[in-house]
Scaffold this active site. Sequence first.
Site, PDB file in Angstrom:
ATOM      1  N   LYS A 252       2.810 -11.984   2.363  1.00 24.04           N
ATOM      2  CA  LYS A 252       2.887 -10.836   3.271  1.00 24.04           C
ATOM      3  C   LYS A 252       3.023 -11.269   4.721  1.00 24.04           C
ATOM      4  O   LYS A 252       3.737 -10.630   5.492  1.00 24.04           O
ATOM      5  CB  LYS A 252       1.662  -9.922   3.106  1.00 24.04           C
TER       6      LYS A 252
ATOM      7  N   LYS B 120       8.040  -8.681 -12.077  1.00 21.23           N
ATOM      8  CA  LYS B 120       7.261  -7.486 -12.407  1.00 21.23           C
ATOM      9  C   LYS B 120       7.879  -6.223 -11.799  1.00 21.23           C
ATOM     10  O   LYS B 120       8.418  -6.280 -10.695  1.00 21.23           O
ATOM     11  CB  LYS B 120       5.856  -7.710 -11.832  1.00 21.23           C
TER      12      LYS B 120
ATOM     13  N   LYS C 222       6.240  -1.352  -7.074  1.00 25.08           N
ATOM     14  CA  LYS C 222       6.510  -0.176  -6.260  1.00 25.08           C
ATOM     15  C   LYS C 222       7.069  -0.560  -4.903  1.00 25.08           C
ATOM     16  O   LYS C 222       7.591   0.271  -4.189  1.00 25.08           O
ATOM     17  CB  LYS C 222       5.274   0.727  -6.136  1.00 25.08           C
TER      18      LYS C 222
END
Length: 333
Positions: free
Chosen positions: A114, A197, A200
């Site tokens: 991040k 994966k 979202k």
Amino acid sequence: MTPKKVMLSAVQPSNRLTLGNYLGALKNWVQLQSQFDCLFFAVDLHAITVRQDPKELREQTYRAIATYIAAGIDPDSVTLFAQSHVPQHAELAWVLNCFVYMGELSRMTQFKDKSAKQGQNIPVGLFTYPALMAADILLYKTHLVPVGEDQKQHLEITRDIAQRMNQIYGNDLFTVPEIYLPPVGARIMSLQNPLSKMSKSDPDPQSAVYLTDTDDQIRKKLKRAVTDSGSEIAYTAEKPGIKNLIDIQAAITGQSPEQITQTYAGKQYGHLKVDTAELVATAVGPIRDRTEQLLRDRSYLDDLLKQGAKKARTRAEKTLGDVFDRLGLIRRG
Ligand code: TRP
């Protein structure tokens, strides 16, 4: 009667939830909610570690709570709330920040990923994110935390902090939580890249079925799902696209992947896609519609959140008071 074990999990109200969140997490929670003393919440304070549009954040937080209920979480039997409504989370996080080390936090892969996207100015909150997550968990003497692979490291650091403080202040201060891997866990992969994966936060909206998608959008996305070379429908790591579709069917129907694969002997990829699309539409449709219905009644949701926060606060304050006490802070009210 022995008290039920405490199970706790949370979701970040950033972006819409996906089929992966539903089949990998929510659906299991619904099945487990009577067996455990459950706490589920939306981690809005974690969400603000990166910039959020205020209006969006508020909407997504309501939506996360409404989706839990629409998926079958019973707000009367679990504790359902928004993290920021329970101030003890931020308070305990401060304390834990004084017991976690720079070195430990800098090893977190989620922080590395991040922060790499943040350029020059990396918010400190992103760095201390795991201390807030540890506070979320330790406040409620949680035994079990159902989370995915990607959160394992955060759970490890939570255990380390708990053990470290227990050693100094007494072994009964915190319960050391375990990661909970559900007996039938589904790891749903991206429809566009079945090796990663379903997420979202994936920038490609075709990669995920959102729980807000219309039946039509669901059908289109599954039709366009990336499959593999060849034509035989087999459940194997060499055919990750096909395997993912079979896993989706298995998670929805409760049948084993092998059983499902057998029914496709001699059939083509197209059949599998069409059937999967129908199953997904049937599973997602009612959740989507119920969520929209719940979102239209804000006073009902506000009321639920208020009650949930009240329950959570009482429990959290007990642990926090004990922590403050043992640290030598003067007792408050
Ligand atoms: N970090 C988790 C995620 O990104 C969300 C989270 C915050 C969480 N606090 C938690 C999950 C406590 C489980 C328990 O998915």
